[in-house]
Structure formats: structure tokens, C-alpha cells
Design an enzyme around this catalytic site. Structure first.
Site, PDB file in Angstrom:
ATOM      1  N   ASP A  40      19.447  20.188   3.864  1.00 56.77           N
ATOM      2  CA  ASP A  40      18.489  20.441   4.938  1.00 56.77           C
ATOM      3  C   ASP A  40      18.158  21.932   4.950  1.00 56.77           C
ATOM      4  O   ASP A  40      19.013  22.760   5.234  1.00 56.77           O
ATOM      5  CB  ASP A  40      19.123  20.043   6.277  1.00 56.77           C
ATOM      6  CG  ASP A  40      18.178  20.288   7.447  1.00 56.77           C
ATOM      7  OD1 ASP A  40      17.282  19.457   7.658  1.00 56.77           O
ATOM      8  OD2 ASP A  40      18.329  21.322   8.131  1.00 56.77           O
ATOM      9  N   TYR A  45      14.053  29.401   7.132  1.00 59.45           N
ATOM     10  CA  TYR A  45      15.388  29.890   6.766  1.00 59.45           C
ATOM     11  C   TYR A  45      15.300  30.891   5.597  1.00 59.45           C
ATOM     12  O   TYR A  45      16.273  31.575   5.301  1.00 59.45           O
ATOM     13  CB  TYR A  45      16.324  28.745   6.338  1.00 59.45           C
ATOM     14  CG  TYR A  45      16.570  27.668   7.369  1.00 59.45           C
ATOM     15  CD1 TYR A  45      16.208  27.830   8.705  1.00 59.45           C
ATOM     16  CD2 TYR A  45      17.189  26.467   7.023  1.00 59.45           C
ATOM     17  CE1 TYR A  45      16.427  26.831   9.644  1.00 59.45           C
ATOM     18  CE2 TYR A  45      17.419  25.473   7.958  1.00 59.45           C
ATOM     19  CZ  TYR A  45      17.031  25.659   9.260  1.00 59.45           C
ATOM     20  OH  TYR A  45      17.262  24.660  10.184  1.00 59.45           O
ATOM     21  N   HIS A  96       9.033  21.703  12.702  1.00 56.36           N
ATOM     22  CA  HIS A  96      10.322  22.317  13.094  1.00 56.36           C
ATOM     23  C   HIS A  96      10.559  22.284  14.609  1.00 56.36           C
ATOM     24  O   HIS A  96      11.688  22.095  15.061  1.00 56.36           O
ATOM     25  CB  HIS A  96      10.390  23.765  12.572  1.00 56.36           C
ATOM     26  CG  HIS A  96      11.783  24.244  12.333  1.00 56.36           C
ATOM     27  ND1 HIS A  96      12.133  25.058  11.298  1.00 56.36           N
ATOM     28  CD2 HIS A  96      12.940  24.023  13.008  1.00 56.36           C
ATOM     29  CE1 HIS A  96      13.439  25.316  11.350  1.00 56.36           C
ATOM     30  NE2 HIS A  96      13.939  24.697  12.378  1.00 56.36           N
ATOM     31  N   GLN A 156      14.896  15.309  14.264  1.00 56.92           N
ATOM     32  CA  GLN A 156      16.127  16.099  14.082  1.00 56.92           C
ATOM     33  C   GLN A 156      16.363  16.884  15.370  1.00 56.92           C
ATOM     34  O   GLN A 156      15.560  17.735  15.739  1.00 56.92           O
ATOM     35  CB  GLN A 156      15.977  17.049  12.884  1.00 56.92           C
ATOM     36  CG  GLN A 156      17.259  17.805  12.609  1.00 56.92           C
ATOM     37  CD  GLN A 156      17.220  18.727  11.394  1.00 56.92           C
ATOM     38  OE1 GLN A 156      17.418  19.922  11.522  1.00 56.92           O
ATOM     39  NE2 GLN A 156      16.981  18.176  10.216  1.00 56.92           N
ATOM     40  N   PRO A 184      26.204  19.721  14.554  1.00 51.54           N
ATOM     41  CA  PRO A 184      27.187  18.738  15.028  1.00 51.54           C
ATOM     42  C   PRO A 184      28.482  19.378  15.529  1.00 51.54           C
ATOM     43  O   PRO A 184      29.215  18.760  16.295  1.00 51.54           O
ATOM     44  CB  PRO A 184      27.449  17.871  13.787  1.00 51.54           C
ATOM     45  CG  PRO A 184      27.046  18.716  12.632  1.00 51.54           C
ATOM     46  CD  PRO A 184      25.917  19.561  13.113  1.00 51.54           C
ATOM     47  N   LEU A 185      28.733  20.633  15.106  1.00 48.00           N
ATOM     48  CA  LEU A 185      29.926  21.355  15.591  1.00 48.00           C
ATOM     49  C   LEU A 185      29.525  22.329  16.704  1.00 48.00           C
ATOM     50  O   LEU A 185      30.311  23.212  17.058  1.00 48.00           O
ATOM     51  CB  LEU A 185      30.586  22.131  14.443  1.00 48.00           C
ATOM     52  CG  LEU A 185      30.733  21.416  13.089  1.00 48.00           C
ATOM     53  CD1 LEU A 185      31.392  22.345  12.068  1.00 48.00           C
ATOM     54  CD2 LEU A 185      31.536  20.136  13.245  1.00 48.00           C
ATOM     55  N   LYS A 233      34.087  20.765   1.675  1.00 45.04           N
ATOM     56  CA  LYS A 233      34.750  19.566   1.153  1.00 45.04           C
ATOM     57  C   LYS A 233      35.300  18.716   2.312  1.00 45.04           C
ATOM     58  O   LYS A 233      35.071  17.510   2.382  1.00 45.04           O
ATOM     59  CB  LYS A 233      35.907  20.042   0.255  1.00 45.04           C
ATOM     60  CG  LYS A 233      36.356  19.071  -0.766  1.00 45.04           C
ATOM     61  CD  LYS A 233      37.311  19.784  -1.724  1.00 45.04           C
ATOM     62  CE  LYS A 233      38.380  18.818  -2.163  1.00 45.04           C
ATOM     63  NZ  LYS A 233      39.479  19.519  -2.838  1.00 45.04           N
TER      64      LYS A 233
HETATM   65  N1  LIG Z   1      15.946  21.670  13.392  1.00 47.99           N
HETATM   66  C1  LIG Z   1      16.439  22.711  14.015  1.00 47.99           C
HETATM   67  O1  LIG Z   1      15.821  23.311  14.887  1.00 47.99           O
HETATM   68  C2  LIG Z   1      17.816  23.181  13.628  1.00 47.99           C
HETATM   69  C3  LIG Z   1      18.473  24.118  14.437  1.00 47.99           C
HETATM   70  C4  LIG Z   1      19.777  24.482  14.083  1.00 47.99           C
HETATM   71  C5  LIG Z   1      20.375  23.921  12.954  1.00 47.99           C
HETATM   72  N2  LIG Z   1      19.680  23.032  12.180  1.00 47.99           N
HETATM   73  C6  LIG Z   1      20.295  22.464  10.949  1.00 47.99           C
HETATM   74  O2  LIG Z   1      21.604  21.962  11.236  1.00 47.99           O
HETATM   75  C7  LIG Z   1      22.555  22.622  10.402  1.00 47.99           C
HETATM   76  C8  LIG Z   1      23.913  22.712  11.069  1.00 47.99           C
HETATM   77  O3  LIG Z   1      23.840  23.373  12.301  1.00 47.99           O
HETATM   78  P1  LIG Z   1      24.518  24.783  12.570  1.00 47.99           P
HETATM   79  O4  LIG Z   1      24.397  25.616  11.357  1.00 47.99           O
HETATM   80  O5  LIG Z   1      23.984  25.271  13.852  1.00 47.99           O
HETATM   81  O6  LIG Z   1      26.024  24.497  12.890  1.00 47.99           O
HETATM   82  P2  LIG Z   1      27.221  23.492  12.631  1.00 47.99           P
HETATM   83  O7  LIG Z   1      27.083  22.770  11.357  1.00 47.99           O
HETATM   84  O8  LIG Z   1      27.386  22.767  13.899  1.00 47.99           O
HETATM   85  O9  LIG Z   1      28.408  24.552  12.501  1.00 47.99           O
HETATM   86  C9  LIG Z   1      28.412  25.534  11.483  1.00 47.99           C
HETATM   87  C10 LIG Z   1      29.398  26.610  11.858  1.00 47.99           C
HETATM   88  O10 LIG Z   1      30.713  26.081  11.912  1.00 47.99           O
HETATM   89  C11 LIG Z   1      31.524  26.678  10.910  1.00 47.99           C
HETATM   90  N3  LIG Z   1      32.243  25.575  10.262  1.00 47.99           N
HETATM   91  C12 LIG Z   1      31.742  24.600   9.476  1.00 47.99           C
HETATM   92  N4  LIG Z   1      32.680  23.735   9.102  1.00 47.99           N
HETATM   93  C13 LIG Z   1      33.833  24.153   9.649  1.00 47.99           C
HETATM   94  C14 LIG Z   1      35.169  23.667   9.610  1.00 47.99           C
HETATM   95  N5  LIG Z   1      35.490  22.576   8.937  1.00 47.99           N
HETATM   96  N6  LIG Z   1      36.109  24.352  10.318  1.00 47.99           N
HETATM   97  C15 LIG Z   1      35.781  25.473  11.001  1.00 47.99           C
HETATM   98  N7  LIG Z   1      34.540  25.980  11.069  1.00 47.99           N
HETATM   99  C16 LIG Z   1      33.561  25.329  10.394  1.00 47.99           C
HETATM  100  C17 LIG Z   1      30.584  27.402   9.972  1.00 47.99           C
HETATM  101  O11 LIG Z   1      31.167  28.604   9.487  1.00 47.99           O
HETATM  102  P3  LIG Z   1      31.306  28.905   7.918  1.00 47.99           P
HETATM  103  O12 LIG Z   1      29.947  28.832   7.306  1.00 47.99           O
HETATM  104  O13 LIG Z   1      31.891  30.281   7.922  1.00 47.99           O
HETATM  105  O14 LIG Z   1      32.248  27.863   7.391  1.00 47.99           O
HETATM  106  C18 LIG Z   1      29.426  27.748  10.883  1.00 47.99           C
HETATM  107  O15 LIG Z   1      29.699  28.920  11.609  1.00 47.99           O
HETATM  108  C19 LIG Z   1      21.879  23.963  10.112  1.00 47.99           C
HETATM  109  O16 LIG Z   1      22.483  24.639   9.050  1.00 47.99           O
HETATM  110  C20 LIG Z   1      20.457  23.512   9.860  1.00 47.99           C
HETATM  111  O17 LIG Z   1      20.338  22.962   8.574  1.00 47.99           O
HETATM  112  C21 LIG Z   1      18.425  22.643  12.514  1.00 47.99           C
END
Ligand SMILES: NC(=O)c1ccc[n+]([C@@H]2O[C@H](COP(=O)([O-])OP(=O)(O)OC[C@H]3O[C@@H](n4cnc5c(N)ncnc54)[C@H](OP(=O)(O)O)[C@@H]3O)[C@@H](O)[C@H]2O)c1
Length: 264
Positions: A40, A45, A96, A156, A184-185, A233
């Protein structure tokens, strides 16, 4: 997950928001190596090219997005073609957000309808596998449908334990719109939740795995980001199921994370 147009989509995606272009190639290569079948990205980005530069995209579902500030038919087509050039193929193209990020809440529906007409034409011309939206509410999806007769195939949205966007969620389920659960986190904030930590102990899993599994078990497609190989992983190692009782309990939790200015 089968979309309303019959296209099959993987049930978990690798997110790339906030991955610098210089790191995107290595992260996506790691993700694909460990079994992710969906990436994604988004024009905004700034890493589209790097996301696919190290991988064979033949078996990877590629999602990208039209930046939220473009709200005309022509801009949609121009930017789609630019993304296509960088990515080689686009399986799912999303608007978006319903408004530019710096003008949240502004009524841009006339523009969104023009953009949606462009998306429909790109889809009908066979240039993209599926089309959808991101951060849209039910009334906004309704307006797109009324103007074109075409429902978004995917929405999304920001979705995680305690942040279920229940009206949007129910609308999507009712209309067979696949829900991609971004953050999701809760961009890692949810990993500190005591309730999630307790659940992780019960299932002998990590808090992250509980959060990801929660999305899958509530019929959404989580999109999770990491730049660390072990986490990349582990986040895919979610071949277990949460009990109905536990889902019910997690559904009952109040927002615990982030009051960031995203649509929730
Ligand atoms: N459509 C939209 O408007 C929109 C907005 C936001 C996000 N998104 C999409 O959704 C994706 C995911 O959302 P997100 O990036 O906000 O956050 P997320 O996936 O909820 O969380 C990512 C964060 O958690 C950490 N993390 C990941 N796995 C982990 C684990 N197993 N243990 C501990 N920490 C962990 C990562 O750090 P590290 O990288 O240091 O591991 C990062 O800081 C984005 O990358 C993007 O593709 C879309």
C-alpha cells in the site's frame, strides 16, 4: 477477500506511509520476502517508485492513491498515469481523502464526483483492477454512487481496536465494499494498551499480532507498516483466531489511542 467486481485481494497489506524513499526499497523487499502479497503506497508518500524497484510485482497486489488535493477529472487522469509509470501496474486506485489534508471537513463533493468519473473511466478502460476511496463517510460514498451508478469497491479507513468507525463500517459491509483497516496498531500507540497486552498474554501472541488479527476477524483488511525485519515477519504470523467473546470484548473498548486529526 473477493471484491464486488470479482477481483481477489490479499487479506493483509504492507503499509509504506512514513517510509523514506531511501528505505522503501529494502522494506518492501523484506515484506515480499516474508510473504506479504500487497503493498500500500500513495503518490503523497513520495516512495511509489522505490516500493516496487526491488521486487517482482507479478504476484503482488499494488495499491496507490490520488493525492487528496486533486479534485478535477483531468488531474485524476494525469496523476493516475504518473503513478502507473512509476509502479508498472496498479491493482487498486483510491481517492486518498474527501478533502485536502489541510482543509479537512471542506465540502469537495463536486470535485470528488468529477474525480470518481475519471476513476470509473480508467476502470472501464481496463487500466486499473479496482477503484475505491479512503477516509470517506457513508453520505460521501452515497453521492459518488448516485452520480455514477458505481459504488467504491474499497474504502480504506482508520480502523483499530477502540476506533471502529461503526457507521462507515456498517455501510461498507451492507454495500459489499471491502474495508481496508489502516493504522491497525494506531501507528503503534495501541501496543501500550493494557487490554491488548492482556489479550496477547492469553493467546501467547504479541500485542501487534492481536491488533492485526482483530482486523482480520472483524472482516477488514489490515495494512500494517514496519521497517524492522523481525516485526515485518511477526506481523504476518497471525494464523490464529480470536474467540467471539474476545472480539465482543475488544469491540466494547473505548478509544484508547490517538486523537490525531485524522478522520476517525
Ligand atoms: N489512507 C490513509 O489516509 C492512510 C493513513 C495512514 C496510514 N495509511 C496506511 O496504513 C499503513 C499502516 O498505518 P500506520 O503506518 O499509521 O501504522 P501501523 O501499521 O498501525 O503502525 C506502524 C508503527 O508501529 C510500529 N510497529 C510495527 N509493527 C510493530 C511490532 N510488531 N511491534 C512494535 N512496533 C511495531 C512501526 O515502527 P517500525 O517501523 O519502527 O517497526 C510504526 O511506528 C500506512 O503505512 C499506510 O500504508 C493510510
Amino acid at each position: 477477500m473477493k471484491l464486488m467486481n470479482g477481483v481477489e485481494m490479499p487479506n493483509i497489506g504492507f503499509g509504506t506511509w512514513q517510509i523514506e524513499p531511501k528505505d522503501a526499497k529494502a522494506s518492501c523487499m523484506m515484506a515480499v520476502k516474508h510473504g506479504y502479497k500487497m503493498i500500500d503506497t500513495a503518490e503523497s508518500y513520495g516512495n511509489e517508485e522505490e516500493c516496487v524497484s526491488g521486487i517482482d510485482t507479478k504476484d503482488v497486489f499494488i495499491v496507490t492513491k490520488l493525492p487528496a488535493q486533486y479534485k478535477t477529472y483531468d488531474e485524476a487522469v494525469i496523476h493516475f498515469n504518473e503513478s502507473l509509470k512509476k509502479l508498472g501496474r496498479i491493482d487498486l486506485y483510491l481517492i486518498h481523502a474527501p478533502w485536502p489534508w489541510n482543509e479537512q471537513g471542506k465540502d469537495c463533493m463536486e470535485g470528488n464526483i468529477m474525480v470518481w468519473k475519471a476513476f470509473c473511466d480508467l476502470y472501464k478502460a481496463g487500466k486499473v483492477g479496482a477503484i475505491g476511496v479512503s477516509n470517506f463517510h457513508p453520505d460521501e460514498m452515497d453521492m459518488l454512487y448516485k452520480a455514477t451508478g458505481v459504488m467504491p469497491m474499497v474504502n480504506q479507513i482508520r480502523y483499530f481496536i477502540g476506533n471502529r468507525q461503526i457507521d462507515t463500517y456498517n455501510y461498507c459491509i451492507k454495500n459489499n465494499i471491502a474495508i481496508m483497516a489502516y493504522s491497525p496498531l494506531a501507528t503503534s500507540e495501541l501496543l501500550e494498551s493494557e487490554e491488548v497486552k492482556k489479550m496477547a498474554v492469553k493467546y501467547n501472541k504479541t500485542p501487534a499480532q492481536i491488533c492485526i488479527r482483530y482486523c482480520i476477524d472483524t472482516n477488514t483488511i489490515p495494512v500494517v507498516k514496519s521497517t524492522k525485519e523481525e516485526r515485518i515477519k511477526a506481523n504476518l504470523d497471525v494464523d490464529f483466531k480470536l474467540d467471539d467473546e474476545d472480539i465482543k470484548y475488544l469491540n466494547s473498548l473505548k478509544p484508547q489511542a490517538s486523537t490525531r486529526p485524522y478522520r476517525s
